[in-house]
Design an enzyme around this catalytic site. Structure first.
Site, PDB file in Angstrom:
ATOM      1  CE  LYS A  15      -3.112  -2.287  -0.449  1.00  0.00           C
ATOM      2  NZ  LYS A  15      -4.025  -2.075  -1.365  1.00  0.00           N
ATOM      3  CD  GLU A  36      -7.559   2.962  -0.472  1.00  0.00           C
ATOM      4  OE1 GLU A  36      -6.003   2.083   0.149  1.00  0.00           O
ATOM      5  OE2 GLU A  36      -7.953   2.883  -1.227  1.00  0.00           O
ATOM      6  CB  SER A  42      -0.975  -0.372   1.203  1.00  0.00           C
ATOM      7  OG  SER A  42      -0.829   1.314   1.514  1.00  0.00           O
ATOM      8  CG  HIS A  83      -4.331  -0.648   4.428  1.00  0.00           C
ATOM      9  ND1 HIS A  83      -4.616  -0.128   2.526  1.00  0.00           N
ATOM     10  CD2 HIS A  83      -3.490  -0.188   4.714  1.00  0.00           C
ATOM     11  CE1 HIS A  83      -4.735   0.529   2.768  1.00  0.00           C
ATOM     12  NE2 HIS A  83      -3.874   1.371   3.965  1.00  0.00           N
ATOM     13  CG  ASN A  84      -6.766  -1.835  -0.216  1.00  0.00           C
ATOM     14  OD1 ASN A  84      -6.509  -1.088   0.286  1.00  0.00           O
ATOM     15  ND2 ASN A  84      -7.034  -1.552  -1.974  1.00  0.00           N
TER      16      ASN A  84
HETATM   17  C1  6PG Z   1      -3.493   1.450  -1.798  1.00  0.00           C
HETATM   18  C2  6PG Z   1      -4.976   1.299  -2.160  1.00  0.00           C
HETATM   19  C3  6PG Z   1      -4.329   0.552  -3.488  1.00  0.00           C
HETATM   20  C4  6PG Z   1      -4.897   0.359  -4.608  1.00  0.00           C
HETATM   21  C5  6PG Z   1      -7.056   0.828  -4.378  1.00  0.00           C
HETATM   22  C6  6PG Z   1      -7.696   1.778  -4.956  1.00  0.00           C
HETATM   23  O1  6PG Z   1      -3.019   0.984  -0.410  1.00  0.00           O
HETATM   24  O2  6PG Z   1      -1.942   1.813  -1.995  1.00  0.00           O
HETATM   25  O3  6PG Z   1      -5.334   0.764  -1.929  1.00  0.00           O
HETATM   26  O4  6PG Z   1      -4.748  -0.315  -3.471  1.00  0.00           O
HETATM   27  O5  6PG Z   1      -5.086   2.511  -5.272  1.00  0.00           O
HETATM   28  O6  6PG Z   1      -7.231  -1.167  -4.271  1.00  0.00           O
HETATM   29  O7  6PG Z   1      -8.705   0.786  -4.818  1.00  0.00           O
HETATM   30  P1  6PG Z   1     -10.159   1.320  -5.459  1.00  0.00           P
HETATM   31  O8  6PG Z   1      -9.697   1.602  -6.965  1.00  0.00           O
HETATM   32  O9  6PG Z   1     -10.717  -0.128  -5.833  1.00  0.00           O
HETATM   33  O10 6PG Z   1     -10.709   2.415  -5.144  1.00  0.00           O
END
Ligand code: 6PG
Length: 638
Positions: A353, A360, A298, A356-357
């Site tokens: 991860k 996010e 990430s 994490h998302n």
């Molecule tokens: C990270 C981000 C990266 C990516 C996302 C965006 O941790 O660096 O999460 O992995 O930008 O996957 O996800 P979406 O396109 O689903 O918003």
């Protein structure tokens, strides 16, 4: 390395024989000779009179060189730069055992040499002479061929590699945005690297070659568009990171690699792969004796370059092998430890991860809702909102997402704020949805995450929303209360909702760890998330220190969090009710509040659900006045 070897660097004029030869001699610490210095007097005269040499002239010269080659071999070895365009010339020079003469062909094209020569200002050159060299040159049957269109440093790296003087420590496949930046990061840590990118005409042409040329000052990098040469350029047992899209592309790369790999090589999937697929891939690869680390990375483009947060999962042995590289390129936490730690077996790295998302997604939507209220309920300009967010940052609530949101709000295009002209339709690649789906499988409650996903889905129904907005003509009223007080409450509500969203993420990890038997270390995961990743924040620092030596992972039950929540919960309630009363949707903030209110209720509404289930389906229920091992059914109609 045999010091008695004679290396003959050959190729057309301008291919770099002298420069490369001298550099090689220096590396090997043996003498360098230029074949032109051994011409007979008669030849020198002919050449200075502008008369081209013929094969009769060359005969004695080649014999002289052959004698020297024997002498050099008897002494300490040497490097000789010589055009040796035809095989019959090379046969004369090859008068000692094959083993002691190493032929290094500097292969290039007419266009490259022409450009190179024309770039040397004021240098007079007959193009016809160069053309005739290309007509004369016969490709060698023995020795190594080096692509001489690269920089001298890269040519040297190729030679070292092919002569087995040097192999790369690490391999990376896929030079997209993330791959390229990770490759630069790896090189900056002085790890020698081979990179591979597929060749697709008109789309991905010479990507690896261009990457290598851009790193002209770096001798530690080799570029390939041929997978087999790429693999053999890496020191065994090999460590190879794959940075391609998740899904089919990663499987295709693994399929193509498999026949080229050896036992105990280790593959790292650094993309956002679905954790169940990662577990399957690991199983399959282990059958071939290949290690596999499904690794969440990430930090986006910048993180990849400067240090991401890294979440590797798979076999411990695989981590023992590849961990040192991942730790070297990871961001550093406050104590200067790498934001990378072994997460656990199977697909657990990708699972972490994914969560994490999920967090996010929740945080992004919380900020979006907060911005939206300030923009439309409070009628603030984007710049004013940016200032408000900046003040929150310095108020113990800093975080990467808050920082970029403040930045976004300042961005103008001409006179207009860019945010005002961006279409309100959010995309997604899947990780938020996967978190939600897995929570459903586990029976976990992830309402902030799922609500964030659903809100993105609903945003996608733009045209219907426009029609509905017209049909209902609902009024969104503007603020009438004290604006300063409202903004103070909003900050508190945002913080409380953010704590709830994080709690939900960590609870999902805890349930998954139990269900899948992964033994996830929550304090390590939180520490890994304190820097480099998208959800790094002051709050994550706080969570990370709370989780050290804690015997519960339920954040809302830590005394420190209870104090914070008590100080902010009224604001969360007020903001939610104010926003909804005035016509503003608040999906994740209100989901957080509802989660919190249910979570903190000793008595919730589920008794009614059980009664309904029993009414129409005889699903039975437990009673508060009986033991929990007893189940009851009622005939509700009598
Ligand atoms: C990270 C981000 C990266 C990516 C996302 C965006 O941790 O660096 O999460 O992995 O930008 O996957 O996800 P979406 O396109 O689903 O918003």
């Amino acid at each position: 390395m045999n010091s008695k070897t004679v290396y003959i660097v050959f190729g057309v004029s301008g291919s770099g024989k002298t420069t490369v030869g001298k550099a090689l001699a220096k590396t090997l610490d043996i003498p360098f000779y230029d074949a032109d210095d051994f011409h007979t007097e008669a030849n020198v005269k002919k050449m200075s009179d502008g008369i081209p040499l013929n094969d009769n002239d060359r005969g004695p010269w080649l014999n002289i060189l052959a004698t020297h080659i024997r002498d050099w071999h008897q002494a300490e070895g040497a490097v000789l730069a010589c055009s040796a365009l035809k095989q019959k010339y090379r046969n004369v020079l090859q008068s000692i055992d094959d083993h002691y003469v190493k032929w290094i062909f500097l292969e290039t094209t007419y266009e490259v040499i022409l450009d190179r020569i024309e770039a040397r200002q004021g240098h007079f050159f007959k193009k016809e002479l160069l053309a005739s060299q290309f007509e004369t040159i016969e490709k060698p049957k023995r020795g190594i061929s080096i692509d001489a269109s690269y920089s001298i440093k890269n040519i040297m790296a190729q030679i070292k590699l092919k002569l087995n003087i040097q192999k790369s420590q690490f391999g990376l496949i896929g030079l997209g945005v993330m791959g390229k930046n990770l490759a630069k990061n790896i090189l900056s840590k002085k790890i020698s690297l081979s990179v591979y990118n597929r060749q697709i005409e008109g789309k991905e042409v010479d990507v690896a070659k261009h990457f290598v040329n851009e790193q002209s000052s770096n001798v530690n990098v080799l570029g390939f568009d041929d997978l087999s040469s790429f693999v053999s350029s890496i020191a065994q047992p090999r460590t190879i990171m794959i940075m391609v899209n998740s899904g089919k592309p990663i499987d295709m790369v693994i399929e193509a690699l498999l026949p080229l790999l050896s036992k105990e090589d280790c593959l790292i999937d650094g993309g956002n792969s679905y954790y169940k697929k990662t577990s399957e891939r690991e199983k399959k690869l282990l059958k071939h004796g290949i290690y596999f680390l499904g690794t969440g990375i990430s930090g986006g483009e910048e993180g990849a370059l400067k240090g991401p947060s890294i979440m590797p999962g798979g076999g411990k042995k695989a981590y023992d092998r590849a961990g040192k590289f991942l730790e070297a390129i990871a961001a550093k936490d406050k104590k200067n430890n790498p934001c990378c730690a072994y997460i656990g077996p199977e697909g657990s790295g990708h699972y972490v991860k994914m969560v994490h998302n999920g967090i996010e997604y929740g945080e992004m939507q919380l900020l979006a809702e907060t911005y939206h209220l300030l923009r439309f309920y409070c009628n603030k300009t984007p710049e004013q909102i940016s200032e408000i967010f900046e003040s929150w940052r310095s108020n113990d609530k800093d975080g990467f997402l808050l920082e970029i949101t403040a930045d976004i709000l300042r961005k103008k295009e001409g006179e207009q704020f860019l945010i005002d002209i961006i279409l309100d339709k959010a995309g997604q690649k899947g990780t938020g949805g996967w978190s939600t789906a897995d929570a459903l499988e586990l029976g976990a409650s992830v309402s902030t995450i799922s609500e964030a996903v659903m809100t993105r889905n609903l945003s996608g129904m733009k045209s219907q929303r426009v029609i509905a907005s017209d049909a209902y003509q609902l009024v969104q009223t503007r603020i009438t209360e004290n604006e300063v007080d409202f903004i103070i409450s909003l900050e508190k509500a945002f913080y409380a909702a953010s704590i709830i969203n994080h709690t939900i993420g960590f609870d999902l990890l805890t349930q998954a760890s139990q269900e899948y038997d992964w033994n996830l270390q929550m304090s390590e995961i939180a520490r890994v998330w304190t820097n480099g990743c998208i959800i790094r924040s002051d709050l994550m620092e706080r969570i990370s220190s709370l989780l050290v030596n804690a015997n519960t992972t339920s954040l809302l039950l830590f005394p420190e969090i209870i104090t914070i929540m008590k100080a902010n919960i009224v604001a969360l309630k007020n903001i939610t009710s104010t926003a909804i009363t005035n016509g503003y949707s608040l999906p994740v903030i209100s989901a957080a509040l509802n989660y919190f209110l249910t979570y903190t209720s000793a008595q919730c509404s589920a008794n009614m659900i059980q009664a309904q289930r029993d009414y129409f389906g005889a699903h039975t229920y437990q009673r508060v006045d009986k033991t929990l091992t007893e189940y009851f059914h009622t005939n509700w109609k009598n």
